[in-house]
Design a protein around this motif. Structure first.
Motif, PDB file in Angstrom:
ATOM      1  N   TYR A  54       0.427  -6.677   6.427  1.00 42.24           N
ATOM      2  CA  TYR A  54      -0.230  -5.630   7.200  1.00 42.24           C
ATOM      3  C   TYR A  54      -0.517  -6.124   8.614  1.00 42.24           C
ATOM      4  O   TYR A  54      -0.815  -7.301   8.827  1.00 42.24           O
ATOM      5  N   GLN A  55      -0.448  -5.204   9.553  1.00 35.29           N
ATOM      6  CA  GLN A  55      -0.867  -5.469  10.934  1.00 35.29           C
ATOM      7  C   GLN A  55      -1.700  -4.263  11.349  1.00 35.29           C
ATOM      8  O   GLN A  55      -1.211  -3.134  11.309  1.00 35.29           O
ATOM      9  N   LEU A  69       3.949  -3.470   7.056  1.00 36.38           N
ATOM     10  CA  LEU A  69       5.156  -3.730   7.835  1.00 36.38           C
ATOM     11  C   LEU A  69       6.392  -3.583   6.956  1.00 36.38           C
ATOM     12  O   LEU A  69       6.371  -3.944   5.775  1.00 36.38           O
ATOM     13  N   ASN A  70       7.469  -3.073   7.536  1.00 37.17           N
ATOM     14  CA  ASN A  70       8.742  -2.966   6.832  1.00 37.17           C
ATOM     15  C   ASN A  70       9.418  -4.323   6.774  1.00 37.17           C
ATOM     16  O   ASN A  70       9.247  -5.151   7.669  1.00 37.17           O
ATOM     17  N   TYR A  90       9.576  -9.635   8.044  1.00 37.43           N
ATOM     18  CA  TYR A  90       8.964  -8.322   8.209  1.00 37.43           C
ATOM     19  C   TYR A  90       9.003  -7.934   9.695  1.00 37.43           C
ATOM     20  O   TYR A  90       8.810  -8.783  10.571  1.00 37.43           O
ATOM     21  N   GLU A  91       9.213  -6.649   9.984  1.00 33.19           N
ATOM     22  CA  GLU A  91       9.235  -6.140  11.347  1.00 33.19           C
ATOM     23  C   GLU A  91       7.800  -6.030  11.870  1.00 33.19           C
ATOM     24  O   GLU A  91       6.961  -5.406  11.233  1.00 33.19           O
ATOM     25  N   LEU A  92       7.522  -6.622  13.034  1.00 32.88           N
ATOM     26  CA  LEU A  92       6.185  -6.566  13.623  1.00 32.88           C
ATOM     27  C   LEU A  92       6.005  -5.304  14.457  1.00 32.88           C
ATOM     28  O   LEU A  92       6.953  -4.806  15.072  1.00 32.88           O
ATOM     29  N   ASN A  93       4.766  -4.827  14.532  1.00 34.15           N
ATOM     30  CA  ASN A  93       4.425  -3.733  15.439  1.00 34.15           C
ATOM     31  C   ASN A  93       4.165  -4.272  16.837  1.00 34.15           C
ATOM     32  O   ASN A  93       4.428  -3.601  17.824  1.00 34.15           O
ATOM     33  N   ILE A 122      -1.759 -10.804  11.406  1.00 34.18           N
ATOM     34  CA  ILE A 122      -1.158 -10.190  10.224  1.00 34.18           C
ATOM     35  C   ILE A 122      -1.911 -10.660   8.993  1.00 34.18           C
ATOM     36  O   ILE A 122      -2.451 -11.766   8.963  1.00 34.18           O
TER      37      ILE A 122
END
Length: 165
Positions: free
Chosen positions: A95-96, A101-102, A134-137, A143
């Motif tokens: 999570y962010q 996260l994907n 995982y892709e970051l926002n 995270i």
């Protein structure tokens, strides 16, 4: 029944890897944060017949130049039987800002990333390093990594927070 589920999930993961070939050429170490085990007085990393340690993470880029984080887990079979693969044994979520996260799929030779260990089974008493991307926002917000058994009546979750900035 468990073997059918395992086989189905393995095929889905293989197809996912085949469809998403993403590359990266850079990686950066991220500061480690704190960890905690919820619902566990002994604060160990056991989840049923398995144990998992959320070890570390590092930044990298995907094939489009977007930021990703690669989380390293240490997966151990603490049972007397052969274990299932990491991706079948656990539900791992990052999570962010409270948003999941994907997963990111990176080419194996880039950023020294190897997703192969996610699908390897291990014998009783063995441990294996597993990496998941995982892709970051963004690259400034911490995270939070959570791991729990994929199929369980226990609500135990192992968590660890990493500082990105």
């Amino acid at each position: 029944m468990k073997k059918i589920i395992s086989l189905t999930l393995a095929l889905l993961l293989i197809l996912s890897f085949a469809v998403f070939a993403i590359g990266s050429s850079e990686s950066e170490t991220v500061d480690q944060g704190s960890d905690s085990a919820q619902s566990d007085e002994n604060n160990n990393n056991s989840l049923g017949d398995y144990a998992v340690e959320i070890d570390s993470c590092r930044l990298a880029k995907d094939y489009e130049g977007k930021d990703v984080v690669i989380v390293k887990y240490i997966y151990t079979n603490v049972s007397a039987d052969n274990a299932t693969a990491f991706y079948i044994a656990f539900e791992d979520t990052v999570y962010q800002s409270g948003i999941g996260l994907n997963r990111a799929y990176i080419l194996e030779d880039s950023a020294n990333y190897s997703e192969d260990n996610q699908t390897k089974e291990i014998k009783a008493g063995a441990s294996l390093d597993v990496e998941v991307a995982y892709e970051l926002n963004d690259t400034t917000t911490d995270i939070e990594v959570e791991v729990k058994e994929l199929i369980s009546f226990d609500d135990k979750t192992i968590t660890k927070t990493f500082t990105i900035a």
